[in-house]
Write a protein that holds these residues in place. Structure first.
Motif, PDB file in Angstrom:
ATOM      1  N   GLU A  57     -38.067  91.342  32.653  1.00 41.65           N
ATOM      2  CA  GLU A  57     -37.504  92.210  33.167  1.00 41.65           C
ATOM      3  C   GLU A  57     -36.900  90.864  34.557  1.00 41.65           C
ATOM      4  OE1 GLU A  57     -39.464  93.440  32.784  1.00 41.65           O
ATOM      5  OE2 GLU A  57     -39.985  95.492  32.866  1.00 41.65           O
ATOM      6  N   ASP A  58     -38.189  90.115  34.755  1.00 44.46           N
ATOM      7  CA  ASP A  58     -37.583  88.857  35.730  1.00 44.46           C
ATOM      8  C   ASP A  58     -35.749  87.805  35.004  1.00 44.46           C
ATOM      9  OD1 ASP A  58     -39.519  88.935  37.762  1.00 44.46           O
ATOM     10  OD2 ASP A  58     -41.086  88.131  36.217  1.00 44.46           O
ATOM     11  N   THR A  60     -33.818  89.078  34.002  1.00 45.13           N
ATOM     12  CA  THR A  60     -32.790  89.986  33.925  1.00 45.13           C
ATOM     13  C   THR A  60     -32.129  89.950  35.500  1.00 45.13           C
ATOM     14  OG1 THR A  60     -33.601  91.794  31.979  1.00 45.13           O
ATOM     15  CG2 THR A  60     -31.168  92.349  33.780  1.00 45.13           C
ATOM     16  N   ASN A  61     -33.546  90.028  36.071  1.00 44.16           N
ATOM     17  CA  ASN A  61     -33.361  90.257  37.715  1.00 44.16           C
ATOM     18  C   ASN A  61     -32.527  88.266  38.351  1.00 44.16           C
ATOM     19  OD1 ASN A  61     -33.850  92.673  38.523  1.00 44.16           O
ATOM     20  ND2 ASN A  61     -35.764  92.143  38.124  1.00 44.16           N
TER      21      ASN A  61
ATOM     22  N   LYS B 135     -38.986  90.956  41.855  1.00 39.15           N
ATOM     23  CA  LYS B 135     -38.429  91.628  42.460  1.00 39.15           C
ATOM     24  C   LYS B 135     -37.188  91.033  41.397  1.00 39.15           C
ATOM     25  CE  LYS B 135     -39.649  89.010  46.657  1.00 39.15           C
ATOM     26  NZ  LYS B 135     -40.781  88.682  46.442  1.00 39.15           N
ATOM     27  N   LYS B 136     -35.848  92.217  42.611  1.00 34.42           N
ATOM     28  CA  LYS B 136     -34.767  93.086  41.843  1.00 34.42           C
ATOM     29  C   LYS B 136     -34.034  91.205  41.631  1.00 34.42           C
ATOM     30  CE  LYS B 136     -35.632  96.603  40.426  1.00 34.42           C
ATOM     31  NZ  LYS B 136     -36.153  96.216  38.726  1.00 34.42           N
ATOM     32  N   SER B 137     -32.715  91.662  41.515  1.00 28.78           N
ATOM     33  CA  SER B 137     -31.791  90.624  41.782  1.00 28.78           C
ATOM     34  C   SER B 137     -31.463  90.303  43.250  1.00 28.78           C
ATOM     35  CB  SER B 137     -30.308  90.698  41.356  1.00 28.78           C
ATOM     36  OG  SER B 137     -29.566  91.811  41.097  1.00 28.78           O
ATOM     37  N   ASP B 138     -31.228  91.753  43.892  1.00 31.16           N
ATOM     38  CA  ASP B 138     -30.639  91.729  45.438  1.00 31.16           C
ATOM     39  C   ASP B 138     -31.700  90.830  46.079  1.00 31.16           C
ATOM     40  OD1 ASP B 138     -31.586  93.897  44.598  1.00 31.16           O
ATOM     41  OD2 ASP B 138     -30.316  94.595  46.292  1.00 31.16           O
ATOM     42  N   LYS B 155     -21.948  92.380  34.967  1.00 29.61           N
ATOM     43  CA  LYS B 155     -23.225  92.531  35.319  1.00 29.61           C
ATOM     44  C   LYS B 155     -23.454  93.671  33.955  1.00 29.61           C
ATOM     45  CE  LYS B 155     -23.856  92.835  40.299  1.00 29.61           C
ATOM     46  NZ  LYS B 155     -24.236  93.154  41.985  1.00 29.61           N
ATOM     47  N   ARG B 159     -26.583  93.916  31.678  1.00 30.08           N
ATOM     48  CA  ARG B 159     -27.402  94.868  31.154  1.00 30.08           C
ATOM     49  C   ARG B 159     -27.721  95.250  30.222  1.00 30.08           C
ATOM     50  NH1 ARG B 159     -25.253  97.022  36.340  1.00 30.08           N
ATOM     51  NH2 ARG B 159     -26.325  96.807  37.789  1.00 30.08           N
ATOM     52  N   GLU B 166     -35.540  97.108  29.985  1.00 34.87           N
ATOM     53  CA  GLU B 166     -36.000  97.332  30.889  1.00 34.87           C
ATOM     54  C   GLU B 166     -36.755  98.706  30.670  1.00 34.87           C
ATOM     55  OE1 GLU B 166     -32.020  97.897  32.631  1.00 34.87           O
ATOM     56  OE2 GLU B 166     -32.020  95.887  33.316  1.00 34.87           O
TER      57      GLU B 166
END
Lengths: 248, 167
Positions: A57-58, A60-61, B135-138, B155, B159, B166
């Motif tokens: 996930e890192d 993707t983020n 951490k999330k992208s934001d 985006k 995804r 995910e």
């Protein structure tokens, strides 16, 4: 002697200034430093350390932060693949009873290191906490230097399909996994060579696999549809072709 | 013996020779300038210009070097079975870096890279990786002070490509 000494210093400073020009300007305190100010070796090292978490996930983020980040991630992956050479995939299903362990080792693909991947993570929209009783199965695939995302998707869908075959149709775990792998490998047989070694596979002989496989073409088509895989390659499979592969 | 280091804002730091040698860059410069541990005159008459490092950052670098000057050379465990690189940040180093916001870490990282101080460089890299992880992208964008310029379509594409990983 003294003039020579001064000359040395001047030359050294010149060399030093050249180094400075090549590096990033971090001396300006008035600007808030940002990701852009980090030199490439720093990014490289940070990404390398992120891999240790095994959390894809890192990726993707990071890729979704900005265009620049996405480019950095892509560049890092390209660089790593080029640096790394071959990748290897190991799929291991242990006979633990309560837990299916599928270990994928994508040796040199940053972030796609799926150690300890469990069914939940590749099972899209399906049930969770399923129990699978796989016998020991160990397969090693070695691919080309730049396998790309598509190849990995194939491998993940292999797991998806094998578990689904097992779940839906009651085929024993080894056969299901093996069958599914055959299906996927036939798609990609141009690129891969398969080597297989496991004493527990003795009873899974080629004829028995063929027998299962010959009944399973429709199953795989259905599974492919469920997994959103392209059906066409599976429809064109000739199950006896796998005999030609250097499997055992 | 001591070595004089001069920062971009003309601040002079006098440091122990061993500490100066912890920087590959400084070490090379001293060699080029014929500065030797056994030659006090060469050390006294020369100073090392470091125009890429400010006074504030240099002070932090020296603090780190003081702590680690007696460390044995540490080999990283690189390329384990999964091709990973592992690095353990010591408790002291965690404490040393824990109050640094990302901007300060960037400055320190830049200095560590420029001065070629591998241990500090790796400590900061691991610390930043720890900050990013999970951490999330934001959240990452906020931490790095970055405006997201990706379109919704882009985006969505990202995804889609990584949907398999995910939950």
């Amino acid at each position: 002697v003294q003039p020579e000494g001064e000359m040395n210093i001047i030359e050294t400073q010149k060399t030093h200034n050249e180094v400075v020009l090549e590096s990033h300007d971090l001396a300006n305190d008035s600007e808030y430093p940002s990701w852009e100010s980090l030199p490439w070796p720093a990014l490289d090292r940070i990404f390398s350390y992120l891999r240790t978490y095994t959390e894809c996930e890192d990726l993707t983020n990071l890729a979704m932060v900005s265009t620049r980040f996405r480019a950095e991630v892509k560049e890092f992956m390209r660089y790593s693949r080029n640096r790394a050479g071959l990748y290897g995939v190991e799929i291991r299903a242990t006979n633990g009873g309560l837990e299916l362990t599928l270990e994928l080792i994508l040796t040199n693909l940053p972030f796609y290191d799926l150690h300890d991947l469990d069914w939940d993570r590749c099972h899209r929209g399906g049930k969770r906490s399923k129990v699978y009783d796989f016998s020991t199965l160990e397969v090693t695939l070695k691919g080309p230097e730049d396998p790309g995302f598509e190849q990995m998707t194939v491998l993940l869908s292999t797991i998806f399909c094998s578990a689904r075959i097992h779940e839906l149709y009651g085929v024993d775990g080894v056969s299901a996994a093996y069958l599914s792998m055959c299906a996927q490998l036939l798609r990609a047989s141009t690129f891969y060579e398969l080597s297989m070694s496991d004493p527990h596979l003795d009873d899974v002989t080629a004829p028995s696999i063929i027998a299962i496989a010959s009944r399973a073409d429709k199953i795989c088509v259905r599974l492919a549809e469920e997994a959103n895989l392209s059906v066409a390659p599976l429809l064109s499979l000739n199950w006896t072709r796998w005999q030609l592969l250097p499997l055992i | 013996p001591n070595v004089k280091l001069v920062t971009s804002d003309n601040e002079e730091f006098v440091v122990d020779f061993r500490i100066a040698k912890m920087s590959v860059t400084v070490s090379r410069l001293m060699e080029a300038m014929n500065m030797s541990e056994t030659d006090d005159a060469s050390l006294l008459s020369n100073s090392i210009p470091l125009p890429n490092v400010t006074k504030a950052v240099m002070a932090r670098v020296i603090e780190w070097c003081e702590k680690h000057k007696n460390d044995e050379p540490k080999e990283e465990k690189e390329n384990d079975k999964r091709g990973r690189t592992t690095h353990v940040v010591s408790d002291w180093d965690k404490e040393f870096l824990k109050n640094d916001e990302f901007g300060r870490l960037c400055q320190l990282m830049g200095a560590a890279n420029y001065l070629e101080i591998k241990g500090l460089f790796n400590d900061i890299s691991q610390t930043i990786a720890n900050m990013i992880h999970g951490k999330k992208s934001d959240e990452i964008a906020e931490m790095f002070n970055i405006h997201c310029d990706l379109t919704e379509a882009e985006k969505k594409e990202i995804r889609k490509k990584t949907a398999w990983c995910e939950d």
